[in-house]
Design an enzyme around this catalytic site. Structure first.
Site, PDB file in Angstrom:
ATOM      1  N   HIS A  28     -26.446 -61.502  11.407  1.00  0.00           N
ATOM      2  CA  HIS A  28     -25.081 -61.276  11.722  1.00  0.00           C
ATOM      3  C   HIS A  28     -24.180 -61.678  10.371  1.00  0.00           C
ATOM      4  CE1 HIS A  28     -24.778 -65.730  12.074  1.00  0.00           C
ATOM      5  NE2 HIS A  28     -25.728 -65.519  13.145  1.00  0.00           N
ATOM      6  N   HIS A  31     -25.665 -65.010   8.481  1.00  0.00           N
ATOM      7  CA  HIS A  31     -26.777 -64.635   7.535  1.00  0.00           C
ATOM      8  C   HIS A  31     -26.200 -63.810   6.380  1.00  0.00           C
ATOM      9  CE1 HIS A  31     -28.410 -64.785  11.831  1.00  0.00           C
ATOM     10  NE2 HIS A  31     -28.760 -66.054  11.121  1.00  0.00           N
ATOM     11  N   CYS A 137     -34.590 -79.693  20.559  1.00  0.00           N
ATOM     12  CA  CYS A 137     -33.482 -78.607  20.425  1.00  0.00           C
ATOM     13  C   CYS A 137     -34.330 -77.304  19.985  1.00  0.00           C
ATOM     14  CB  CYS A 137     -32.401 -78.676  19.910  1.00  0.00           C
ATOM     15  SG  CYS A 137     -31.257 -77.097  19.750  1.00  0.00           S
ATOM     16  N   CYS A 140     -32.541 -75.106  17.322  1.00  0.00           N
ATOM     17  CA  CYS A 140     -32.637 -75.959  15.989  1.00  0.00           C
ATOM     18  C   CYS A 140     -34.454 -75.894  15.517  1.00  0.00           C
ATOM     19  CB  CYS A 140     -32.219 -77.264  15.971  1.00  0.00           C
ATOM     20  SG  CYS A 140     -30.563 -77.562  15.984  1.00  0.00           S
ATOM     21  N   CYS A 162     -27.612 -80.576  22.473  1.00  0.00           N
ATOM     22  CA  CYS A 162     -27.408 -80.779  21.033  1.00  0.00           C
ATOM     23  C   CYS A 162     -26.082 -80.301  20.424  1.00  0.00           C
ATOM     24  CB  CYS A 162     -28.504 -79.472  20.581  1.00  0.00           C
ATOM     25  SG  CYS A 162     -28.302 -78.951  18.969  1.00  0.00           S
ATOM     26  N   HIS A 165     -25.842 -76.674  18.904  1.00  0.00           N
ATOM     27  CA  HIS A 165     -26.085 -75.504  19.707  1.00  0.00           C
ATOM     28  C   HIS A 165     -24.985 -75.729  21.162  1.00  0.00           C
ATOM     29  CE1 HIS A 165     -29.186 -74.610  16.766  1.00  0.00           C
ATOM     30  NE2 HIS A 165     -28.589 -73.375  17.028  1.00  0.00           N
ATOM     31  N   LYS A 313     -19.428 -72.771  14.894  1.00  0.00           N
ATOM     32  CA  LYS A 313     -20.138 -72.155  13.910  1.00  0.00           C
ATOM     33  C   LYS A 313     -20.624 -70.681  14.496  1.00  0.00           C
ATOM     34  CE  LYS A 313     -24.906 -72.186  12.076  1.00  0.00           C
ATOM     35  NZ  LYS A 313     -25.914 -71.880  12.667  1.00  0.00           N
ATOM     36  N   LYS A 316     -25.455 -66.600  17.057  1.00  0.00           N
ATOM     37  CA  LYS A 316     -25.780 -65.563  18.199  1.00  0.00           C
ATOM     38  C   LYS A 316     -25.271 -65.672  19.199  1.00  0.00           C
ATOM     39  CE  LYS A 316     -29.811 -63.701  20.767  1.00  0.00           C
ATOM     40  NZ  LYS A 316     -30.570 -64.176  21.838  1.00  0.00           N
TER      41      LYS A 316
HETATM   42  N1  MSP Z   1     -35.372 -70.497   9.669  1.00  0.00           N
HETATM   43  C1  MSP Z   1     -34.482 -71.810   9.558  1.00  0.00           C
HETATM   44  C2  MSP Z   1     -34.501 -71.717   7.918  1.00  0.00           C
HETATM   45  C3  MSP Z   1     -35.872 -71.981   7.274  1.00  0.00           C
HETATM   46  S1  MSP Z   1     -35.687 -72.211   5.425  1.00  0.00           S
HETATM   47  C4  MSP Z   1     -37.006 -72.849   5.054  1.00  0.00           C
HETATM   48  C5  MSP Z   1     -33.086 -71.060  10.098  1.00  0.00           C
HETATM   49  N2  MSP Z   1     -32.976 -69.711  10.045  1.00  0.00           N
HETATM   50  S2  MSP Z   1     -31.546 -69.010  10.859  1.00  0.00           S
HETATM   51  O1  MSP Z   1     -32.013 -67.763  10.973  1.00  0.00           O
HETATM   52  O2  MSP Z   1     -31.046 -69.959  11.776  1.00  0.00           O
HETATM   53  O3  MSP Z   1     -30.587 -69.113   9.467  1.00  0.00           O
HETATM   54  C6  MSP Z   1     -29.935 -70.272   8.989  1.00  0.00           C
HETATM   55  C7  MSP Z   1     -29.046 -69.923   7.940  1.00  0.00           C
HETATM   56  O4  MSP Z   1     -28.242 -68.737   7.982  1.00  0.00           O
HETATM   57  C8  MSP Z   1     -28.052 -70.952   7.485  1.00  0.00           C
HETATM   58  O5  MSP Z   1     -28.496 -72.106   6.888  1.00  0.00           O
HETATM   59  C9  MSP Z   1     -27.002 -70.155   6.787  1.00  0.00           C
HETATM   60  O6  MSP Z   1     -27.498 -70.100   5.499  1.00  0.00           O
HETATM   61  C10 MSP Z   1     -27.008 -68.835   7.532  1.00  0.00           C
HETATM   62  N3  MSP Z   1     -25.975 -68.839   8.460  1.00  0.00           N
HETATM   63  C11 MSP Z   1     -26.370 -68.630   9.878  1.00  0.00           C
HETATM   64  N4  MSP Z   1     -25.058 -68.721  10.463  1.00  0.00           N
HETATM   65  C12 MSP Z   1     -23.953 -69.054   9.806  1.00  0.00           C
HETATM   66  C13 MSP Z   1     -22.668 -69.203   9.838  1.00  0.00           C
HETATM   67  N5  MSP Z   1     -22.261 -69.124  10.890  1.00  0.00           N
HETATM   68  N6  MSP Z   1     -22.004 -69.535   8.755  1.00  0.00           N
HETATM   69  C14 MSP Z   1     -22.585 -69.387   7.451  1.00  0.00           C
HETATM   70  N7  MSP Z   1     -23.991 -69.281   7.393  1.00  0.00           N
HETATM   71  C15 MSP Z   1     -24.615 -69.166   8.429  1.00  0.00           C
HETATM   72  O7  MSP Z   1     -32.201 -72.131  10.248  1.00  0.00           O
END
Ligand code: MSP
Length: 535
Positions: A28, A31, A137, A140, A162, A165, A313, A316
């Site tokens: 999304h 990411h 969680c 997380c 959490c 979340h 934040k 999903k």
């Molecule tokens: N899989 C772990 C990361 C492991 S790294 C060794 C994870 N994945 S995640 O799919 O949840 O993605 C996390 C990352 O996506 C966040 O740290 C950030 O960089 C990005 N983001 C996800 N949602 C976000 C927002 N709403 N805003 C900004 N960045 C976001 O955690």
């Protein structure tokens, strides 16, 4: 840093990473935000003439992925394969992400090395067996402390939630293996102290320091109640905790345990880009793991803020309902890449709004930048048959433009290249664009053109040369942010035959005045930022 002799000392590549994303769903806006930031940083450093290694990938083990796959009636591997191929890789291609590698944690090149790393820690006496009970969680993939949990309300009345979340945590009790993380608190604090830039921004650094000062607990690094993970090599009833597995991607992807030369040339990372939600994993656990294994620590952990929806934040469960593709369909890929970095100070939270995007697109991209490019090309065609005229002597007004450019390049290079202040760096470039627009309005070449005297024609040539040469620099400076648009402008300025490919243009030479030779063929070209369709 270029190697000077055949004996290479230390890493030679500027190594940038994104988090590896969970593939429980399609990517999304949140990411894409981190991945685009990494791409801009990567391209900027490439145009500094540095060798860069940009890594992204996917995090495919753990309970979260396993449950999602189960709920969809497929195996976890099938689920991951499908999402990676149909959703994640295509989006990065669509957004023009120039990553050098894409690591998946289910690949053998990763899993084998993860086992070796953990075995090595075990052999060094850094891991012991114990029991643990606590609130976990799953979104997380992390044990929480009781103190940070929230009291549930409404449907979650009587449950503990959490804090990220806002979902109930699960009580887990397991026999696990533990990493002696608690022993690393003092060394970590020493490292933060000696390397003030290690964690950015300042607020993130302070949070981590405070957290570590409170004292660290040992970390459970295995799970035994499910099996979707990398097996603990000496006890295959356990799988390695998904975060230990995931963090190691930064080492396995660049040759840890398999390609010594590449590993030495690349590792450790210059910048790990992470969302602030996963800062502690990167700024506490990851460096402690590296210390325990005698490996060097990354130079910088840079935390970006969150894209927010309704004060929360973006995730999903609370998406705006707007996909990255929907925005690129309306605004174009380049404008998309530009907007989030331009509008939100990196490191801070920010909200996305369709209205703000439209307003900035129209005023800054279409009116300021796009119009400047099309006006200049049109005038060179009208008054000089599309051949860029040579400039006569500079007056004060031209000198102000030359100086303005030098200032913009310095500022943008410091902010984007060093400080990861994308908004500030882009603003410096757009301030320069405004300055050139102001220059044209004041010099009014369309009026000067009416006078056919040789002096007036020389003046006209100088004005148009100044504007076109300014655009040449803008194409170079904005190429990391908006590569497609910059390529169109490069083409319209007829720069390639004399100056070469746009991607080879150096930031350090962007302000060298007079690079675009007189006689270049300027064509009107495509509109850089078309008027937006009614929404
Ligand atoms: N899989 C772990 C990361 C492991 S790294 C060794 C994870 N994945 S995640 O799919 O949840 O993605 C996390 C990352 O996506 C966040 O740290 C950030 O960089 C990005 N983001 C996800 N949602 C976000 C927002 N709403 N805003 C900004 N960045 C976001 O955690």
């Amino acid at each position: 840093m270029a190697a000077t002799g055949s004996e290479q000392a230390g890493p030679t590549a500027y190594y940038v990473s994104t988090p590896i994303y969970y593939v429980n769903d399609a990517p999304h806006l949140g990411h894409a935000y981190t991945t685009v930031a990494g791409d801009v940083l990567t391209r900027w450093h490439r145009q500094r003439g540095e060798k860069v290694w940009y890594l992204t990938g996917t995090d495919e083990h753990g309970q979260k992925i396993m449950r999602t796959a189960e709920a969809n009636g497929v195996s976890p591997q099938e689920w991951c394969d499908k999402l990676v191929e149909e959703a994640w890789k295509p989006l990065w291609e669509h957004l023009n992400i120039a990553n050098d590698d894409f690591i998946r944690t289910t690949e053998r090149r990763h899993t084998d090395r993860v086992q070796e790393f953990v075995q090595d820690l075990y052999d060094r006496g850094e891991i012991y067996q114990g029991g643990y009970e606590g609130p976990y969680c799953v979104p997380c993939e992390e044990y929480k402390t009781y103190g940070e949990l929230l009291d549930g309300e409404g449907e979650f009345e009587g449950q503990k939630l959490c804090p990220i979340h806002k979902k109930p945590v699960e009580m887990l009790q397991e026999e696990n293996y533990f990493f002696k993380l608690s022993a690393y608190g003092p060394k970590l604090l020493e490292h933060y102290e000696a390397n003030p830039d290690f964690i950015q921004p300042e607020s993130a650094r302070n949070e981590v320091v405070q957290f570590v000062r409170q004292g660290l607990e040992d970390l459970s690094i295995s799970r035994s109640t499910f099996d979707w993970g990398v097996k603990i090599p000496w006890d295959d009833k356990h799988v390695i905790y998904v975060w230990i597995d995931a963090l190691l991607n930064y080492a396995t992807a660049v040759g840890y345990g398999s390609d010594r030369r590449r590993f030495d040339e690349t590792f450790p990372a210059d910048v790990h880009l992470v969302g602030k939600d996963i800062l502690r994993f990167h700024a506490v656990i990851w460096p402690a793991m590296l210390m325990a294994n005698g490996l060097p620590l990354p130079r910088r952990i840079a935390a970006n803020g969150w894209l927010m929806v309704g004060g929360e934040k973006m995730s999903k469960s609370n998406l705006t309902g707007i996909s990255p593709q929907e925005l690129t369909g309306h605004f174009g890929v380049d404008a998309y890449r530009w907007y989030f970095l331009r509008a939100i100070a990196f490191g801070q939270d920010g909200s996305f709004s369709w209205e703000d995007f439209s307003a900035r697109y129209t005023s800054e991209l279409a009116n300021d930048y796009g119009n400047l490019a099309s006006r200049v090309a049109a005038m060179v065609n009208k008054y000089f048959d599309g051949k860029l005229p040579a400039s006569a002597a500079h007056g004060e007004a031209e000198q102000a433009v030359v100086d303005g450019l030098a200032g913009a390049v310095r500022e943008a290079d410091r902010r984007i290249g060093e400080e990861l202040d994308f908004a500030g760096g882009i603003a410096a470039i757009f301030d320069f664009i405004k300055q050139v627009n102001g220059y044209l309005t004041e010099q009014a070449p369309w009026k000067v053109a009416k006078d056919t005297s040789p002096e007036a024609q020389a003046r006209l040539a100088t004005i148009l040369y100044t504007a076109a040469e300014s655009l040449r620099a803008c194409a170079v400076l904005l190429n990391p942010v908006m590569p497609e648009t910059s390529a169109k402008l490069w083409d319209s300025l007829g720069a390639e035959p004399s100056l070469g490919a746009l991607a080879d243009q150096r930031i350090s030479e962007a302000a060298d005045w007079g690079r675009l030779p007189a006689g270049s063929t300027v064509t009107k070209g495509a509109v850089l930022f078309p008027r937006l369709e009614e929404k």
